[in-house]
Design an enzyme around this catalytic site. Structure first.
Site, PDB file in Angstrom:
ATOM      1  N   CYS A   1       0.834  -1.256   0.189  1.00  0.00           N
ATOM      2  CA  CYS A   1      -0.058   0.096   0.030  1.00  0.00           C
ATOM      3  C   CYS A   1       0.874   1.119  -0.103  1.00  0.00           C
ATOM      4  O   CYS A   1       1.604   1.265   0.880  1.00  0.00           O
ATOM      5  CB  CYS A   1      -0.931   0.007   1.164  1.00  0.00           C
ATOM      6  SG  CYS A   1      -2.053   1.444   1.358  1.00  0.00           S
TER       7      CYS A   1
ATOM      8  N   LYS B   1      -9.457  -8.581   6.358  1.00  0.00           N
ATOM      9  CA  LYS B   1      -8.876  -7.748   7.467  1.00  0.00           C
ATOM     10  C   LYS B   1      -9.389  -8.758   8.690  1.00  0.00           C
ATOM     11  O   LYS B   1     -10.142  -9.260   8.780  1.00  0.00           O
ATOM     12  CB  LYS B   1      -9.650  -6.275   7.457  1.00  0.00           C
ATOM     13  CG  LYS B   1      -9.291  -5.605   6.364  1.00  0.00           C
ATOM     14  CD  LYS B   1     -10.148  -4.388   6.464  1.00  0.00           C
ATOM     15  CE  LYS B   1     -10.054  -3.344   5.388  1.00  0.00           C
ATOM     16  NZ  LYS B   1     -10.787  -3.644   4.300  1.00  0.00           N
TER      17      LYS B   1
ATOM     18  N   VAL C   1      -4.941   1.271   6.512  1.00  0.00           N
ATOM     19  CA  VAL C   1      -3.593   1.451   6.977  1.00  0.00           C
ATOM     20  C   VAL C   1      -2.973   2.462   6.422  1.00  0.00           C
ATOM     21  O   VAL C   1      -3.325   3.050   5.227  1.00  0.00           O
ATOM     22  CB  VAL C   1      -2.956  -0.160   6.248  1.00  0.00           C
ATOM     23  CG1 VAL C   1      -3.237  -1.259   7.116  1.00  0.00           C
ATOM     24  CG2 VAL C   1      -2.841  -0.132   4.771  1.00  0.00           C
TER      25      VAL C   1
ATOM     26  N   GLU D   1      -3.424   7.656   9.814  1.00  0.00           N
ATOM     27  CA  GLU D   1      -3.269   8.574   8.402  1.00  0.00           C
ATOM     28  C   GLU D   1      -1.819   8.504   8.237  1.00  0.00           C
ATOM     29  O   GLU D   1      -1.189   8.849   9.023  1.00  0.00           O
ATOM     30  CB  GLU D   1      -4.006   9.932   8.855  1.00  0.00           C
ATOM     31  CG  GLU D   1      -5.520   9.954   8.820  1.00  0.00           C
ATOM     32  CD  GLU D   1      -6.065   9.300   7.641  1.00  0.00           C
ATOM     33  OE1 GLU D   1      -5.531   9.343   6.460  1.00  0.00           O
ATOM     34  OE2 GLU D   1      -7.374   9.016   7.795  1.00  0.00           O
ATOM     35  N   SER D   2      -1.381   8.405   7.126  1.00  0.00           N
ATOM     36  CA  SER D   2       0.178   8.106   6.768  1.00  0.00           C
ATOM     37  C   SER D   2       0.850   9.448   6.931  1.00  0.00           C
ATOM     38  O   SER D   2       2.064   9.518   7.377  1.00  0.00           O
ATOM     39  CB  SER D   2       0.064   7.685   5.260  1.00  0.00           C
ATOM     40  OG  SER D   2      -0.386   8.668   4.476  1.00  0.00           O
TER      41      SER D   2
END
Length: 235
Positions: A24, A51, A64, A77-78
């Protein structure tokens, strides 16, 4: 699962636990931030197609990445996670200390968030050739903007060795390079070509510079793998 835990999900007591799907591009931001900062953590891989039943306890949005801190707090949150790592471990120098320089870096990342990424997935989803061409031009317009920002940045720092900060990886790379990697799917499925002309020169130099860095290669995917994983977006 921690033996002293009363919550039913896996984590490492007193340490960082990172929940990701390695392919991802958003999760790769978190992985690259930890790699660049040289911070140890427990990795828990999440299968997005299946999941775990407990994952809602970590992230109710079921996305993710997610990061459990040693205190037990959980971040999602990336961009939040990568910036947390940069701030928590300033010795890694992933963000400039100057407020204006930090703002300029965030503006560079925003080009990807607002222009390149939406058009990347839009080009794959587009059913008509006309719409595909429009989205591809949107990608190229975003790349031209990024190229101009890189040129200006290198003048500001008086260093044009190729990375945003010249000679070291920062959040400018960590938060964007996964999506350049994903452009391979648009090249293969939709015929995108990034020109080698002058208006793209800084961008192409930047790609060449970070592509040799372990922070990138550790999590990058081969073009054919990217194309296959993003096939599901094709109209």
């Amino acid at each position: 699962m921690s033996s002293s835990s009363t919550t039913e999900y896996p984590y490492e007591e007193g340490s960082y636990t990172l929940y990701v799907t390695k392919y991802c591009p958003f999760a790769q931001r978190a992985l690259r931030a930890f790699y660049a900062a040289k911070v140890p953590y427990k990795l828990v891989e999440i299968d997005l197609d299946n999941k775990p039943t407990w994952y809602h306890l970590v992230n109710p949005q079921l996305k993710v990445p997610a990061l459990r801190l040693p205190s037990g707090e959980i971040l999602i949150e990336s961009l939040v996670i990568s910036e947390y790592v940069a701030d928590q471990f300033p010795e890694a120098r992933l963000l400039p200390t100057d407020a204006l320089e930090r703002a300029q870096l965030r503006l560079f990342v925003e080009i990807f968030s607002s222009k390149i990424v939406p058009n990347l997935y839009g080009a794959l989803r587009a059913a008509s050739v006309e719409e595909q061409e429009t989205k591809k031009e949107g990608i190229l317009a975003g790349i031209r903007d990024a190229s101009r920002q890189l040129e200006n940045q290198w003048k500001r720092v008086n260093n044009n060795e190729g990375l945003w900060l010249g000679d070291r990886v920062s959040l400018a790379e960590i938060n964007t390079v996964s999506f350049v990697n994903q452009l391979a799917a648009v090249e293969i499925h939709r015929g995108l070509v990034v020109p080698q002309s002058q208006e793209y020169a800084a961008f192409n130099k930047w790609v060449e510079a970070y592509s040799a860095r372990p922070e990138y290669t550790e999590y990058s995917l081969a073009d054919d793998v990217i194309a296959e994983k993003l096939r599901k977006f094709l109209a």
